[in-house]
Design a protein around this motif. Structure first.
Motif, PDB file in Angstrom:
ATOM      1  N   THR A 167       0.873  -1.168   0.000  1.00  0.00           N
ATOM      2  CA  THR A 167       0.000   0.000   0.000  1.00  0.00           C
ATOM      3  C   THR A 167       0.915   1.224   0.000  1.00  0.00           C
ATOM      4  OG1 THR A 167      -0.076   0.271   2.398  1.00  0.00           O
ATOM      5  CG2 THR A 167      -1.715  -1.235   1.408  1.00  0.00           C
ATOM      6  N   PRO A 168       0.409   2.367  -0.428  1.00  0.00           N
ATOM      7  CA  PRO A 168       1.232   3.576  -0.386  1.00  0.00           C
ATOM      8  C   PRO A 168       1.758   3.876   1.017  1.00  0.00           C
ATOM      9  CG  PRO A 168      -0.672   3.953  -1.769  1.00  0.00           C
ATOM     10  CD  PRO A 168      -0.870   2.608  -1.111  1.00  0.00           C
ATOM     11  N   GLN A 169       0.945   3.637   2.043  1.00  0.00           N
ATOM     12  CA  GLN A 169       1.403   3.911   3.408  1.00  0.00           C
ATOM     13  C   GLN A 169       2.486   2.937   3.853  1.00  0.00           C
ATOM     14  OE1 GLN A 169      -2.234   4.362   5.780  1.00  0.00           O
ATOM     15  NE2 GLN A 169      -1.699   6.528   5.911  1.00  0.00           N
ATOM     16  N   GLN A 170       2.424   1.701   3.396  1.00  0.00           N
ATOM     17  CA  GLN A 170       3.484   0.757   3.746  1.00  0.00           C
ATOM     18  C   GLN A 170       4.815   1.212   3.149  1.00  0.00           C
ATOM     19  OE1 GLN A 170       1.531  -2.737   2.249  1.00  0.00           O
ATOM     20  NE2 GLN A 170       0.942  -3.426   4.302  1.00  0.00           N
ATOM     21  N   TYR A 171       4.776   1.703   1.906  1.00  0.00           N
ATOM     22  CA  TYR A 171       5.998   2.253   1.304  1.00  0.00           C
ATOM     23  C   TYR A 171       6.525   3.412   2.149  1.00  0.00           C
ATOM     24  CZ  TYR A 171       8.783   5.410  -1.528  1.00  0.00           C
ATOM     25  OH  TYR A 171       9.757   6.275  -1.949  1.00  0.00           O
ATOM     26  N   LEU A 172       5.630   4.285   2.589  1.00  0.00           N
ATOM     27  CA  LEU A 172       6.059   5.444   3.379  1.00  0.00           C
ATOM     28  C   LEU A 172       6.644   5.032   4.729  1.00  0.00           C
ATOM     29  CD1 LEU A 172       3.253   7.999   2.519  1.00  0.00           C
ATOM     30  CD2 LEU A 172       5.626   7.962   1.692  1.00  0.00           C
TER      31      LEU A 172
ATOM     32  N   ARG B  35       5.444  11.399  10.965  1.00  0.00           N
ATOM     33  CA  ARG B  35       5.765  11.560   9.543  1.00  0.00           C
ATOM     34  C   ARG B  35       4.561  11.284   8.650  1.00  0.00           C
ATOM     35  NH1 ARG B  35      10.910  12.920   7.371  1.00  0.00           N
ATOM     36  NH2 ARG B  35      12.162  13.398   9.179  1.00  0.00           N
ATOM     37  N   LEU B  36       3.732  10.329   9.053  1.00  0.00           N
ATOM     38  CA  LEU B  36       2.553   9.977   8.253  1.00  0.00           C
ATOM     39  C   LEU B  36       1.309  10.749   8.688  1.00  0.00           C
ATOM     40  CD1 LEU B  36       3.049   6.128   7.967  1.00  0.00           C
ATOM     41  CD2 LEU B  36       3.454   7.862   6.222  1.00  0.00           C
ATOM     42  N   GLN B  37       1.454  11.567   9.742  1.00  0.00           N
ATOM     43  CA  GLN B  37       0.336  12.336  10.278  1.00  0.00           C
ATOM     44  C   GLN B  37      -0.813  11.414  10.674  1.00  0.00           C
ATOM     45  OE1 GLN B  37       0.252  16.102  10.721  1.00  0.00           O
ATOM     46  NE2 GLN B  37       2.249  15.125  11.011  1.00  0.00           N
ATOM     47  N   LEU B  38      -0.459  10.351  11.406  1.00  0.00           N
ATOM     48  CA  LEU B  38      -1.417   9.371  11.903  1.00  0.00           C
ATOM     49  C   LEU B  38      -1.471   9.430  13.420  1.00  0.00           C
ATOM     50  CD1 LEU B  38      -0.325   6.183   9.906  1.00  0.00           C
ATOM     51  CD2 LEU B  38      -2.328   7.612   9.456  1.00  0.00           C
ATOM     52  N   GLN B  39      -2.545   8.901  13.973  1.00  0.00           N
ATOM     53  CA  GLN B  39      -2.598   8.671  15.406  1.00  0.00           C
ATOM     54  C   GLN B  39      -1.656   7.504  15.708  1.00  0.00           C
ATOM     55  OE1 GLN B  39      -4.328  10.444  17.728  1.00  0.00           O
ATOM     56  NE2 GLN B  39      -4.804  11.827  16.042  1.00  0.00           N
ATOM     57  N   PRO B  40      -1.051   7.484  16.889  1.00  0.00           N
ATOM     58  CA  PRO B  40      -0.108   6.395  17.202  1.00  0.00           C
ATOM     59  C   PRO B  40      -0.675   4.991  16.987  1.00  0.00           C
ATOM     60  CG  PRO B  40       0.095   8.116  18.829  1.00  0.00           C
ATOM     61  CD  PRO B  40      -1.086   8.486  17.960  1.00  0.00           C
ATOM     62  N   HIS B  41      -1.953   4.767  17.345  1.00  0.00           N
ATOM     63  CA  HIS B  41      -2.509   3.415  17.160  1.00  0.00           C
ATOM     64  C   HIS B  41      -2.600   3.048  15.674  1.00  0.00           C
ATOM     65  CE1 HIS B  41      -6.141   5.962  16.965  1.00  0.00           C
ATOM     66  NE2 HIS B  41      -6.628   5.027  16.187  1.00  0.00           N
ATOM     67  N   GLY B  42      -2.795   4.029  14.811  1.00  0.00           N
ATOM     68  CA  GLY B  42      -2.803   3.770  13.367  1.00  0.00           C
ATOM     69  C   GLY B  42      -1.421   3.378  12.868  1.00  0.00           C
ATOM     70  N   ALA B  43      -0.392   4.030  13.407  1.00  0.00           N
ATOM     71  CA  ALA B  43       0.980   3.689  13.034  1.00  0.00           C
ATOM     72  C   ALA B  43       1.345   2.300  13.540  1.00  0.00           C
ATOM     73  CB  ALA B  43       1.948   4.736  13.575  1.00  0.00           C
ATOM     74  N   VAL B  44       0.887   1.951  14.734  1.00  0.00           N
ATOM     75  CA  VAL B  44       1.142   0.615  15.283  1.00  0.00           C
ATOM     76  C   VAL B  44       0.543  -0.444  14.347  1.00  0.00           C
ATOM     77  CG1 VAL B  44       0.550  -0.988  17.158  1.00  0.00           C
ATOM     78  CG2 VAL B  44       1.372   1.315  17.684  1.00  0.00           C
ATOM     79  N   ALA B  45      -0.683  -0.231  13.908  1.00  0.00           N
ATOM     80  CA  ALA B  45      -1.339  -1.187  13.005  1.00  0.00           C
ATOM     81  C   ALA B  45      -0.577  -1.298  11.683  1.00  0.00           C
ATOM     82  CB  ALA B  45      -2.787  -0.773  12.764  1.00  0.00           C
ATOM     83  N   LEU B  46      -0.105  -0.182  11.178  1.00  0.00           N
ATOM     84  CA  LEU B  46       0.646  -0.179   9.923  1.00  0.00           C
ATOM     85  C   LEU B  46       1.979  -0.914  10.072  1.00  0.00           C
ATOM     86  CD1 LEU B  46       0.340   0.884   7.069  1.00  0.00           C
ATOM     87  CD2 LEU B  46       1.196   3.082   7.859  1.00  0.00           C
TER      88      LEU B  46
END
Length: 141
Positions: free
Chosen positions: A40-45, A67-78
């Protein structure tokens, strides 16, 4: 007291429109390139931002979230999804036991290098078209 800023002219809107268009073109290119590699584009980022942290070869989940302008729990999932693909791994910090470091694995590095090379070539092709507009904006009180 500063003088009032001038009203935006037609050329200002044209410059903003062109800038946003070129940004979106590059973003769409990036999305397609990542998807062609099975990401996914976010996985590349995530991979890019891990490698792009100045001075070290890992990133914290908090840094990835910022860097991705996500909530921490969203980054954890990614990061968890990238781990499932064997692209990254989490390691406890050697200096701060509260912190977890996210490192690229060999497959993640190879994938990132291929995609980064494509992105560099695309940026070169946009070199003349991608100009940041110079617009006089009113100062905030």
């Amino acid at each position: 007291m500063s003088p009032p800023a001038r009203k935006l002219a037609k050329k200002d809107f044209e410059a903003l429109s062109e800038f946003r268009y070129q940004m979106r073109r590059f973003e769409r290119f990036s999305e397609r390139a990542a998807q062609a590699e099975g990401l996914t584009p976010q996985q590349y980022l995530v991979l890019l931002h891990i490698k792009g942290v100045p001075g070290r070869e890992w990133a914290s989940v908090g840094e990835i979230a910022e860097r991705l302008q996500l909530q921490p729990h969203g980054a954890v999932a990614l990061v968890t999804r990238c781990e499932a693909l064997a692209l990254v791994e989490r390691r406890p910090s050697a200096t701060d036991r509260r912190q977890v470091e996210v490192h690229l694995l060999p497959e993640g590095r190879k994938l990132l290098e291929r995609l980064a090379e494509l992105h560099r070539a695309e940026l070169q092709s946009l070199k003349g078209a991608f100009k940041v507009p110079q617009i006089d904006l009113p100062e905030q009180p």
